[in-house]
Design a protein around this motif. Structure first.
Motif, PDB file in Angstrom:
ATOM      1  N   THR A  75       0.878  -1.204   0.179  1.00  0.00           N
ATOM      2  CA  THR A  75       0.034  -0.278   0.026  1.00  0.00           C
ATOM      3  C   THR A  75       0.912   1.151   0.041  1.00  0.00           C
ATOM      4  O   THR A  75       2.043   1.082   0.252  1.00  0.00           O
ATOM      5  CB  THR A  75      -0.774   0.153   1.204  1.00  0.00           C
ATOM      6  OG1 THR A  75      -0.105   0.202   2.651  1.00  0.00           O
ATOM      7  CG2 THR A  75      -1.704  -1.182   1.412  1.00  0.00           C
ATOM      8  N   GLU A  77       1.027   3.577   2.151  1.00  0.00           N
ATOM      9  CA  GLU A  77       1.399   3.714   3.523  1.00  0.00           C
ATOM     10  C   GLU A  77       2.816   2.973   3.920  1.00  0.00           C
ATOM     11  O   GLU A  77       3.745   3.156   4.320  1.00  0.00           O
ATOM     12  CB  GLU A  77       0.369   3.512   4.476  1.00  0.00           C
ATOM     13  CG  GLU A  77      -0.655   4.536   4.565  1.00  0.00           C
ATOM     14  CD  GLU A  77      -1.673   4.288   5.723  1.00  0.00           C
ATOM     15  OE1 GLU A  77      -1.755   3.367   6.342  1.00  0.00           O
ATOM     16  OE2 GLU A  77      -2.832   5.151   5.549  1.00  0.00           O
ATOM     17  N   GLN A  78       2.426   1.574   3.412  1.00  0.00           N
ATOM     18  CA  GLN A  78       3.781   0.525   3.816  1.00  0.00           C
ATOM     19  C   GLN A  78       4.872   1.188   2.935  1.00  0.00           C
ATOM     20  O   GLN A  78       5.896   0.892   3.289  1.00  0.00           O
ATOM     21  CB  GLN A  78       3.070  -0.810   3.276  1.00  0.00           C
ATOM     22  CG  GLN A  78       2.091  -1.549   4.428  1.00  0.00           C
ATOM     23  CD  GLN A  78       1.388  -2.632   3.409  1.00  0.00           C
ATOM     24  OE1 GLN A  78       1.403  -2.703   2.118  1.00  0.00           O
ATOM     25  NE2 GLN A  78       0.940  -3.446   4.322  1.00  0.00           N
ATOM     26  N   ARG A  81       6.365   4.194   4.483  1.00  0.00           N
ATOM     27  CA  ARG A  81       7.113   3.856   5.749  1.00  0.00           C
ATOM     28  C   ARG A  81       8.500   3.200   5.528  1.00  0.00           C
ATOM     29  O   ARG A  81       9.477   3.312   6.001  1.00  0.00           O
ATOM     30  CB  ARG A  81       6.288   2.969   6.592  1.00  0.00           C
ATOM     31  CG  ARG A  81       6.776   2.659   7.849  1.00  0.00           C
ATOM     32  CD  ARG A  81       5.631   2.198   8.817  1.00  0.00           C
ATOM     33  NE  ARG A  81       5.172   0.573   8.252  1.00  0.00           N
ATOM     34  CZ  ARG A  81       3.830   0.770   7.825  1.00  0.00           C
ATOM     35  NH1 ARG A  81       3.185   1.938   7.957  1.00  0.00           N
ATOM     36  NH2 ARG A  81       3.409  -0.407   7.379  1.00  0.00           N
TER      37      ARG A  81
END
Length: 244
Positions: A75, A77-78, A81
């Motif tokens: 994703t 977000e993944q 990060r």
């Protein structure tokens, strides 16, 4: 027998190399195993005069490792990060996290169910879910060596041991030549089927290699009546002779 065939495969690590890749307790050492794989790949590339590819960047690595271990891309977000992580061991830590996630077993179960359940099975849809759940738990809790052993030596009834689904084709047992061909293809990465009737014309496999491996599967017994296959289950009978 599997180790013996692997030792004759020019693309498989020899026994001595396999022993060196094992750490304490006989379990594979990740660093030694990675080095072993790299050496064999580099040897083949050198023989073929193919230059080594450049190391993948973090973004490319991230996409590849998610697809390999979970079957999906990360994703947003993944990805953000991971790309913001400056730790030197960020890649190894990500691999460990993906392997520890239940989705790892779910993905491999999806992949291997397609290989291990025959597309010719007349009750594929009915039985596949039970086998997939079994595979998911196996991949998440056991080593590949144990999973392979449980599949190839499966016996009993489907409701007690879903692994027997590999040994039957719908309500019909798979034949000894079929099991030999599938085991060599899926678990050794080689095709022995061309050596069933004669020595292989292009590689080192001999007819005795095929039927030597086939001897292990002649002990499998399933009922002759298709309606009884799931009711009676699969049994081993070491007294059965080898019949080509």
């Amino acid at each position: 027998m599997l180790h013996a065939l692997a030792d004759t495969n020019p693309h498989c690590p020899r026994g001595r190399d396999r022993d060196r890749s094992r750490g304490e307790g006989g379990r594979p050492d990740p660093a030694e195993l990675a080095g072993l794989i790299d050496r064999h790949v580099e040897t083949r590339l050198k023989a073929e005069r193919v230059p080594l590819a450049e190391p993948a960047g973090d973004a490319e690595f991230l996409r590849r490792v998610y697809l390999d271990l979970h079957g999906v891309v990360p994703t947003a977000e993944q990805a953000a990060r991971f790309l913001a992580n400056t730790r030197l061991d960020r890649r190894a830590r990500l691999v460990d996290a993906l392997l520890a996630d239940p989705r790892y077993g779910e993905h491999l179960a999806d992949v291997w169910q397609g290989y291990l359940i025959s597309p010719l099975a007349d009750d594929r849809v009915v039985r596949a879910d039970r086998f997939r759940k079994w595979l998911t738990n196996e991949f998440n809790t056991r080593t590949w060596e144990r999973i392979t052993t449980e599949i190839l030596t499966a016996s009993g009834k489907l409701e007690d041991n879903p692994a027997v689904l590999y040994l039957i084709e719908g309500r019909h047992p798979r034949t000894v030549p079929d099991l030999t061909d599938l085991a060599s293809r899926y678990f050794l990465g080689v095709r022995l089927s061309c050596a069933q009737c004669h020595d292989h014309p292009f590689v080192a496999w001999k007819q005795q290699d095929f039927w030597g491996m086939a001897a292990f599967f002649t002990q499998i017994q399933t009922p002759g009546n298709p309606k009884l296959v799931y009711r009676v289950g699969v049994k081993d009978n070491p007294e059965l002779p080898l019949t080509p």
